[in-house]
Design a protein around this motif. Structure first.
Motif, PDB file in Angstrom:
ATOM      1  N   TYR A 189     -57.967 -72.064  24.431  1.00  0.00           N
ATOM      2  CA  TYR A 189     -58.044 -71.163  24.809  1.00  0.00           C
ATOM      3  C   TYR A 189     -58.366 -70.944  26.326  1.00  0.00           C
ATOM      4  N   TRP A 190     -58.067 -71.791  26.776  1.00  0.00           N
ATOM      5  CA  TRP A 190     -58.655 -72.023  27.804  1.00  0.00           C
ATOM      6  C   TRP A 190     -57.443 -71.132  28.833  1.00  0.00           C
ATOM      7  N   LYS A 192     -58.894 -67.927  28.467  1.00  0.00           N
ATOM      8  CA  LYS A 192     -60.086 -67.593  29.776  1.00  0.00           C
ATOM      9  C   LYS A 192     -59.726 -67.512  31.086  1.00  0.00           C
ATOM     10  N   ARG A 238     -62.912 -65.204  32.267  1.00  0.00           N
ATOM     11  CA  ARG A 238     -63.714 -65.749  31.407  1.00  0.00           C
ATOM     12  C   ARG A 238     -63.976 -67.204  31.712  1.00  0.00           C
ATOM     13  N   THR A 239     -64.147 -67.340  32.945  1.00  0.00           N
ATOM     14  CA  THR A 239     -64.095 -68.728  33.764  1.00  0.00           C
ATOM     15  C   THR A 239     -65.705 -69.807  33.639  1.00  0.00           C
ATOM     16  N   GLU A 278     -66.856 -68.887  30.247  1.00  0.00           N
ATOM     17  CA  GLU A 278     -66.803 -69.693  28.897  1.00  0.00           C
ATOM     18  C   GLU A 278     -65.813 -70.763  29.011  1.00  0.00           C
TER      19      GLU A 278
END
Length: 409
Positions: free
Chosen positions: A384-385, A388, A393-394, A396
């Protein structure tokens, strides 16, 4: 070493001409595609990477591609349900274009380690059809990388002992005599193997193909003067060294028609030589790529160790940027995109890594230096890079872990 080199809106073409589709793909509004929730807007600092893009009619929801990475996890060369799930998760995770690991074309002289998938034989093609269906169901687009290793050999290649290797001049990647130069008959067999693979890929629903012409494998062995010392029409100046690759491209174009995307991946570096060069300056690069472009390449996938480094003395432009400039074709850049503190080879050898800043990549896309960004190790560790990154949502993001090479998570 093989792992070191493999590693416009909507995700489906929606054309009625696609043949022998195994399952119908539900047409979904672009806002839902590739893991993008309706109404989602990319974080401003990465917005350029999440604009749609089109390659010869293939509509991509964003500029993020999954780079090809050999996994050795297709038993008997047949991709199974685990492989299908592996690729589908990356599509669900927001990756706009999936480029598969290298798939072996059906030339008997093309061999590789056990577990590397092939793209010939009905069992393997049925397996790939399952992969295609899974990726499309997840809202993604997918192309196979067509791979012929040529003269390259490592211990453990199957069948054992390997069949006679083929290469333009019979030289290994160190430039030493290994076997006889390829004959006209062997050249024809290799071209036909690529064409049959592309036709089969189109038949089972792939969205295009990528030709592996990088890292010291067969097409690249013709491009590289160290392995191509032929004195006939296939050797000598850059345009002649590109002739074999151009013949492969042209034959695929004839067989698949004008609207089937053909991507070509090339590099300066080889698996055995990071300092190797197929072009010494922009003029040589232009001469080398011109026959390939004329033959029908729709986009170039430019493999570098670090995508941002200058390609030639006297210019700050990278190899992807120069490729975009001299060909006018869309370009995919790749090389240590998601890794900070190290490059891809160091990461494979276990170096600690953390997510890299994408400021340079975003700036290059905004400046028109290249069009898409291929991500390897980061997407391998974190399906899910892309989502994110898109959603800001870096915190994560999972750092690359070499242990992920052992699984199909």
């Amino acid at each position: 070493m093989l792992n070191a080199c493999k590693a416009d809106c909507g995700s489906q073409r929606n054309r009625t001409s696609r043949r022998d589709r195994r399952i119908a793909v539900t047409v979904v509004e672009p806002a839902f595609r590739a893991g993008t929730a309706q109404g989602t807007t990319a974080a401003p600092e990465v917005a350029a990477l999440f604009e749609p893009f089109t390659v010869n009619g293939l509509m991509l929801p964003n500029r993020i591609a999954m780079a090809p990475m050999t996994r050795y996890m297709s038993p008997g060369g047949v991709p199974d349900a685990a492989v299908a799930g592996y690729y589908a998760r990356r599509a669900e995770g927001g990756t706009g274009l999936i480029i598969t690991e290298g798939t072996l074309v059906g030339d008997p002289a093309c061999v590789a380690p056990a577990g590397v998938p092939r793209i010939h034989g009905e069992d393997a093609l049925a397996g790939w059809a399952g992969v295609v269906d899974a990726v499309h169901a997840a809202g993604g687009t997918i192309v196979p990388q067509l791979w012929h290793v040529g003269i390259y050999r490592e211990p453990g290649f199957v069948p054992e002992p390997p069949l006679t290797a083929v290469g333009p001049s019979g030289l290994d990647l160190a430039g030493e005599p290994f076997t006889e130069p390829m004959t006209d008959a062997q050249l024809a067999v290799a071209v036909d193997a690529y064409v049959r693979a592309a036709v089969d890929a189109q038949r089972i629903g792939f969205d295009g193909v990528e030709l592996h012409a990088a890292h010291g494998f067969l097409i690249d062995q013709f491009l590289w003067p160290a392995t191509n010392r032929r004195t006939d029409a296939y050797g000598g100046p850059p345009a002649a060294r590109a002739r074999f690759g151009a013949e492969v491209v042209a034959a695929i174009r004839r067989a698949t028609g004008p609207d089937f995307p053909i991507i070509l991946r090339f590099s300066q570096w080889k698996v055995t030589d990071f300092q190797a060069r197929i072009a010494q300056d922009p003029d040589e690069l232009a001469d080398l790529l011109a026959p390939l472009t004329a033959a029908g390449v729709d986009a170039y996938h430019v493999s570098t160790r670090r995508f941002w480094l200058p390609a030639f003395d006297g210019s700050r432009l990278s190899l992807p940027a120069w490729t975009r400039r001299v060909t006018g074709r869309p370009v995919i850049a790749v090389g240590s995109v998601g890794l900070a503190d190290s490059d891809f080879q160091e990461a494979f050898e276990g170096a600690a890594t953390r997510p890299a800043s994408l400021e340079r990549a975003v700036a290059a896309v905004e400046a028109g230096e290249f069009d898409l960004l291929a991500v390897g190790r980061a997407v391998l560790s974190d399906p899910y890079w892309a989502a994110k990154i898109r959603d800001g949502r870096t915190d994560e993001l999972r750092p690359f872990d070499p242990a992920s090479l052992e699984t199909l998570t």
